[in-house]
Write a protein that holds these residues in place. Sequence first.
Motif, mmCIF file in Angstrom:
data_model
loop_
_atom_site.group_PDB
_atom_site.id
_atom_site.type_symbol
_atom_site.label_atom_id
_atom_site.label_comp_id
_atom_site.label_asym_id
_atom_site.label_seq_id
_atom_site.Cartn_x
_atom_site.Cartn_y
_atom_site.Cartn_z
ATOM 1 N N ARG A 71 0.807 -1.219 0.000
ATOM 2 C CA ARG A 71 0.000 0.000 0.000
ATOM 3 C C ARG A 71 0.841 1.269 0.000
ATOM 4 O O ARG A 71 0.526 2.228 -0.705
ATOM 5 C CB ARG A 71 -0.927 0.011 1.216
ATOM 6 N N TYR A 72 1.913 1.282 0.779
ATOM 7 C CA TYR A 72 2.655 2.526 0.954
ATOM 8 C C TYR A 72 4.012 2.561 0.261
ATOM 9 O O TYR A 72 4.620 3.615 0.148
ATOM 10 C CB TYR A 72 2.836 2.806 2.450
ATOM 11 N N ARG A 73 4.503 1.417 -0.209
ATOM 12 C CA ARG A 73 5.765 1.386 -0.943
ATOM 13 C C ARG A 73 5.589 0.829 -2.353
ATOM 14 O O ARG A 73 6.550 0.760 -3.100
ATOM 15 C CB ARG A 73 6.789 0.535 -0.189
ATOM 16 N N GLU A 74 4.374 0.386 -2.661
ATOM 17 C CA GLU A 74 4.077 -0.195 -3.974
ATOM 18 C C GLU A 74 4.972 -1.387 -4.274
ATOM 19 O O GLU A 74 5.374 -1.616 -5.427
ATOM 20 C CB GLU A 74 4.180 0.878 -5.070
ATOM 21 N N ARG A 75 5.257 -2.167 -3.237
ATOM 22 C CA ARG A 75 6.024 -3.410 -3.376
ATOM 23 C C ARG A 75 5.175 -4.533 -2.793
ATOM 24 O O ARG A 75 5.008 -4.615 -1.574
ATOM 25 C CB ARG A 75 7.350 -3.318 -2.622
ATOM 26 N N ASN A 76 4.660 -5.387 -3.634
ATOM 27 C CA ASN A 76 3.751 -6.430 -3.174
ATOM 28 C C ASN A 76 4.532 -7.665 -2.727
ATOM 29 O O ASN A 76 4.485 -8.725 -3.372
ATOM 30 C CB ASN A 76 2.758 -6.783 -4.283
ATOM 31 N N LYS A 77 5.259 -7.509 -1.636
ATOM 32 C CA LYS A 77 6.038 -8.618 -1.090
ATOM 33 C C LYS A 77 6.211 -8.422 0.413
ATOM 34 O O LYS A 77 6.054 -7.314 0.935
ATOM 35 C CB LYS A 77 7.404 -8.710 -1.762
ATOM 36 N N VAL A 78 6.547 -9.501 1.073
ATOM 37 C CA VAL A 78 6.766 -9.461 2.525
ATOM 38 C C VAL A 78 8.018 -8.655 2.825
ATOM 39 O O VAL A 78 8.994 -8.690 2.069
ATOM 40 C CB VAL A 78 6.900 -10.895 3.085
ATOM 41 N N ALA A 79 7.996 -7.919 3.928
ATOM 42 C CA ALA A 79 9.162 -7.170 4.395
ATOM 43 C C ALA A 79 9.470 -7.584 5.827
ATOM 44 O O ALA A 79 8.579 -8.005 6.570
ATOM 45 C CB ALA A 79 8.903 -5.667 4.318
ATOM 46 N N ASN A 80 10.730 -7.460 6.222
ATOM 47 C CA ASN A 80 11.082 -7.745 7.611
ATOM 48 C C ASN A 80 10.852 -6.526 8.498
ATOM 49 O O ASN A 80 10.382 -6.641 9.630
ATOM 50 C CB ASN A 80 12.531 -8.240 7.718
ATOM 51 N N VAL A 81 11.192 -5.358 7.974
ATOM 52 C CA VAL A 81 10.996 -4.112 8.725
ATOM 53 C C VAL A 81 10.622 -3.009 7.744
ATOM 54 O O VAL A 81 11.102 -2.972 6.614
ATOM 55 C CB VAL A 81 12.273 -3.721 9.513
ATOM 56 N N HIS A 142 7.274 13.185 17.864
ATOM 57 C CA HIS A 142 7.042 11.907 17.197
ATOM 58 C C HIS A 142 7.846 11.863 15.910
ATOM 59 O O HIS A 142 7.511 12.535 14.934
ATOM 60 C CB HIS A 142 5.552 11.735 16.906
ATOM 61 N N ILE A 143 8.913 11.066 15.883
ATOM 62 C CA ILE A 143 9.790 11.071 14.714
ATOM 63 C C ILE A 143 9.379 10.060 13.650
ATOM 64 O O ILE A 143 9.896 10.095 12.537
ATOM 65 C CB ILE A 143 11.258 10.846 15.111
ATOM 66 N N GLY A 144 8.463 9.146 13.988
ATOM 67 C CA GLY A 144 8.000 8.215 12.972
ATOM 68 C C GLY A 144 7.572 6.865 13.506
ATOM 69 O O GLY A 144 7.488 6.670 14.724
ATOM 70 N N ASP A 145 7.317 5.934 12.576
ATOM 71 C CA ASP A 145 6.772 4.624 12.908
ATOM 72 C C ASP A 145 7.644 3.517 12.307
ATOM 73 O O ASP A 145 8.220 3.676 11.227
ATOM 74 C CB ASP A 145 5.351 4.484 12.363
ATOM 75 N N ILE A 146 7.675 2.384 13.001
ATOM 76 C CA ILE A 146 8.398 1.208 12.536
ATOM 77 C C ILE A 146 7.476 0.005 12.637
ATOM 78 O O ILE A 146 6.758 -0.147 13.619
ATOM 79 C CB ILE A 146 9.664 0.949 13.383
ATOM 80 N N ALA A 147 7.481 -0.852 11.611
ATOM 81 C CA ALA A 147 6.717 -2.097 11.642
ATOM 82 C C ALA A 147 7.680 -3.265 11.479
ATOM 83 O O ALA A 147 8.574 -3.224 10.627
ATOM 84 C CB ALA A 147 5.667 -2.114 10.524
ATOM 85 N N LEU A 148 7.500 -4.312 12.292
ATOM 86 C CA LEU A 148 8.330 -5.511 12.239
ATOM 87 C C LEU A 148 7.454 -6.736 11.996
ATOM 88 O O LEU A 148 6.390 -6.869 12.616
ATOM 89 C CB LEU A 148 9.099 -5.690 13.551
ATOM 90 N N GLY A 149 7.903 -7.627 11.100
ATOM 91 C CA GLY A 149 7.129 -8.819 10.755
ATOM 92 C C GLY A 149 7.736 -10.081 11.341
ATOM 93 O O GLY A 149 8.896 -10.400 11.050
ATOM 94 N N TYR A 150 6.971 -10.804 12.123
ATOM 95 C CA TYR A 150 7.490 -11.930 12.895
ATOM 96 C C TYR A 150 8.071 -13.049 12.018
ATOM 97 O O TYR A 150 9.221 -13.463 12.189
ATOM 98 C CB TYR A 150 6.393 -12.499 13.798
ATOM 99 N N GLU A 151 7.274 -13.582 11.081
ATOM 100 C CA GLU A 151 7.713 -14.777 10.354
ATOM 101 C C GLU A 151 8.962 -14.534 9.519
ATOM 102 O O GLU A 151 9.875 -15.370 9.483
ATOM 103 C CB GLU A 151 6.601 -15.310 9.431
#
Length: 222
Positions: A71-81, A142-151
């Motif tokens: 949605r936000y990077r236009e990359r349809n793949k799993v990311a780690n962070v 608030h400097i920003g947001d980070i998302a982490l993917g478990y698998e």
Amino acid sequence: MADDVGSCVDILYDDQRWRDLDFSMELLMQKIVDELLKQDQLDVIRNSIAYSVKISVLLSNDCCLQLLNHRYRERNKVANVLSFPNITDFSDVQSFVHTPAKPAKQQSVGDGVSFGNGCDKSYATTASVDCDMKEAEKDDLHIGDIALGYEEILRESIEYGVRFEVRVAHLFLHGLLHLFGFVHDNDTDREVMEGIEISLLRKLRYAHPYILVKRDILDKIE
């Protein structure tokens, strides 16, 4: 000039597995943030901040990270962070305290999917580390947001032969550096970023993040 910048980490647990770890994600992230703010490379940024630094973190899974990445990077793949910086110029932070700049499309997490709700609304729970709500309303930057993917992080920790905690620590620090404006678009920038990662992780008694890792590791890191 702010010699001792405070910090707080707002955490949204979007997947139960992050709660079931044998170490505390809250403590891990807070000690990394605090140690990073002491680094010489952040002198210019630190000296321009007169507020407590706030970071929002989403602890989720492959499904959510792929959704955010698409949605936000236009990359349809799993990311780690994934990192979503809120500030582009730390020399003028005053304007960001009460009226944050509108982020670019690829940096926005406010349209549809938000860290406030997570991707799994049936589970999402929150936690905060060193965040005083009364003070936060007044002084937090608030400097920003980070998302982490478990698998994906679990797969990589197995592939690279490191403990899950070590891999998470490295990826969270990597994402955090992006929030502070560091990039790895060329060899020079990459060397600076890797140098901070290696030095800081060593101080926190984590393994060297690149010794046993394939050279293409940064191609997997957003």
